[in-house]
Design an enzyme around this catalytic site. Sequence first.
Site, mmCIF file in Angstrom:
data_model
loop_
_atom_site.group_PDB
_atom_site.id
_atom_site.type_symbol
_atom_site.label_atom_id
_atom_site.label_comp_id
_atom_site.label_asym_id
_atom_site.label_seq_id
_atom_site.Cartn_x
_atom_site.Cartn_y
_atom_site.Cartn_z
ATOM 1 N N HIS A 262 -3.927 -2.996 6.845
ATOM 2 C CA HIS A 262 -5.076 -3.009 5.925
ATOM 3 C C HIS A 262 -6.269 -3.786 6.487
ATOM 4 C CE1 HIS A 262 -3.020 -1.595 2.199
ATOM 5 N NE2 HIS A 262 -1.949 -2.090 2.802
ATOM 6 N N ARG B 76 8.061 5.685 5.086
ATOM 7 C CA ARG B 76 7.543 4.778 4.047
ATOM 8 C C ARG B 76 8.366 3.493 4.017
ATOM 9 N NH1 ARG B 76 8.530 6.589 -1.116
ATOM 10 N NH2 ARG B 76 6.980 5.181 -1.965
ATOM 11 N N SER C 2 1.611 5.785 -2.184
ATOM 12 C CA SER C 2 1.352 7.177 -1.797
ATOM 13 C C SER C 2 1.922 8.179 -2.784
ATOM 14 C CB SER C 2 1.912 7.436 -0.391
ATOM 15 O OG SER C 2 3.303 7.169 -0.356
ATOM 16 N N CYS D 227 -2.468 2.572 5.356
ATOM 17 C CA CYS D 227 -1.175 2.354 4.692
ATOM 18 C C CYS D 227 -0.787 3.564 3.851
ATOM 19 C CB CYS D 227 -1.221 1.041 3.909
ATOM 20 S SG CYS D 227 0.416 0.381 3.599
ATOM 21 N N ILE E 166 1.531 -4.537 4.274
ATOM 22 C CA ILE E 166 2.028 -4.734 2.912
ATOM 23 C C ILE E 166 2.887 -3.522 2.531
ATOM 24 C CG2 ILE E 166 1.380 -5.136 0.506
ATOM 25 C CD1 ILE E 166 -1.440 -6.011 1.625
ATOM 26 N N ARG E 167 4.199 -3.722 2.465
ATOM 27 C CA ARG E 167 5.120 -2.600 2.214
ATOM 28 C C ARG E 167 4.710 -1.380 3.045
ATOM 29 N NH1 ARG E 167 4.239 -5.183 -2.277
ATOM 30 N NH2 ARG E 167 2.688 -3.745 -3.104
ATOM 31 N N GLU F 195 -9.176 -3.617 5.639
ATOM 32 C CA GLU F 195 -10.158 -3.868 4.565
ATOM 33 C C GLU F 195 -9.954 -5.228 3.890
ATOM 34 O OE1 GLU F 195 -7.666 -1.804 4.478
ATOM 35 O OE2 GLU F 195 -6.696 -1.783 2.509
HETATM 36 N N1 GLN Z 1 4.640 1.527 0.235
HETATM 37 C C1 GLN Z 1 3.435 2.206 -0.145
HETATM 38 C C2 GLN Z 1 3.625 3.727 -0.188
HETATM 39 O O1 GLN Z 1 4.656 4.224 0.058
HETATM 40 C C3 GLN Z 1 2.284 1.878 0.755
HETATM 41 C C4 GLN Z 1 1.884 0.420 0.601
HETATM 42 C C5 GLN Z 1 0.451 0.128 0.845
HETATM 43 O O2 GLN Z 1 -0.415 1.037 0.833
HETATM 44 N N2 GLN Z 1 0.134 -1.132 0.975
HETATM 45 O O3 GLN Z 1 2.701 4.420 -0.472
#
Ligand code: GLN
Length: 207
Positions: A181, A115, A56, A86, A144-145, A183
Site C-alpha cells: 500500500h 489472497r 477484493s 492489494c 496488510i493481509r 498510499e
Molecule cells: N485480503 C484482502 C483481499 O483479499 C486484501 C487486503 C488489502 O487490500 N489490504 O481482498
Amino acid sequence: MAGSVGAAPRVGVLALQGDFREHLSVLRSLGADAVPVRRPEEIADLDGLVIPGGESSVMDKLSRAFGLAEPLKSAIAAGLPVYGTCAGLIMLADTVLDAITGQQTLGGLPISVRRNAFGNQIDSFETDLAIPELGDPAVHAVFIRAPVVEAVEDGVTVLAQLDDGRIVAVESQNLLGTAFHPEVTGDTRFHQYFLQKVRDRVVLPAD
Ligand code: GLN
C-alpha cells in the site's frame, strides 16, 4: 476531457469500498484531477484508474451489483492505465487462488495471485524493497493481509520481490499492481510512476 494534452490527467479511484480516500489524496497532491468512481457513466472520461486496497471479494460483488464490472473490463481491454494496490491487485489478476466461492475479478494481468498469502503466520508487516525502476532509496512497503503473485506469464515485468523471492509488484502493458500500500506511507513514487504511464498514453494514444 480524456486525452487533452497538457491538462491534469483525470484519474478515477474505484470508491466502492476500501482505502480510496488515501489514493485520492496522493493523486491530488501530485497534480492529478482525481475523482471517486462509483457509477458506470463515470468511467468513460477517465485517463487512468486506481483500484484501492480493501476486500477484493466485497469489491467484486459491489462492482458487479453496480454495473461497473463489465465497463471496467472493456476499459482495461481498450488500454486504460489501471493501478491496483492489494485488493486492487487481486481485482486485476486473471487467476486468484484462495478466492471465496464465486469470486470473480476484472482480470487483465496474466498472473496468479494468492489472497491472504501471509495469513496465519503474519497478518501485516512492513519491509523495504529495492525497486530499480523507482531508484534509491528502497521503497518502504506496508503489507496488510496481502496477496502474493505466485505465477506470471510472458510479458509481465516483475518490479519487486521479497527477500525470499516472492513477487509483490508487477507491470504488464497498461496495468500496474502492488501487493502493498504505497498510499499510506507518504512515498509517492509508485503513484508518480503510474501517472507517467497515464501521461504517456494521453500524449501518445496507442494504435
Ligand atoms: N485480503 C484482502 C483481499 O483479499 C486484501 C487486503 C488489502 O487490500 N489490504 O481482498
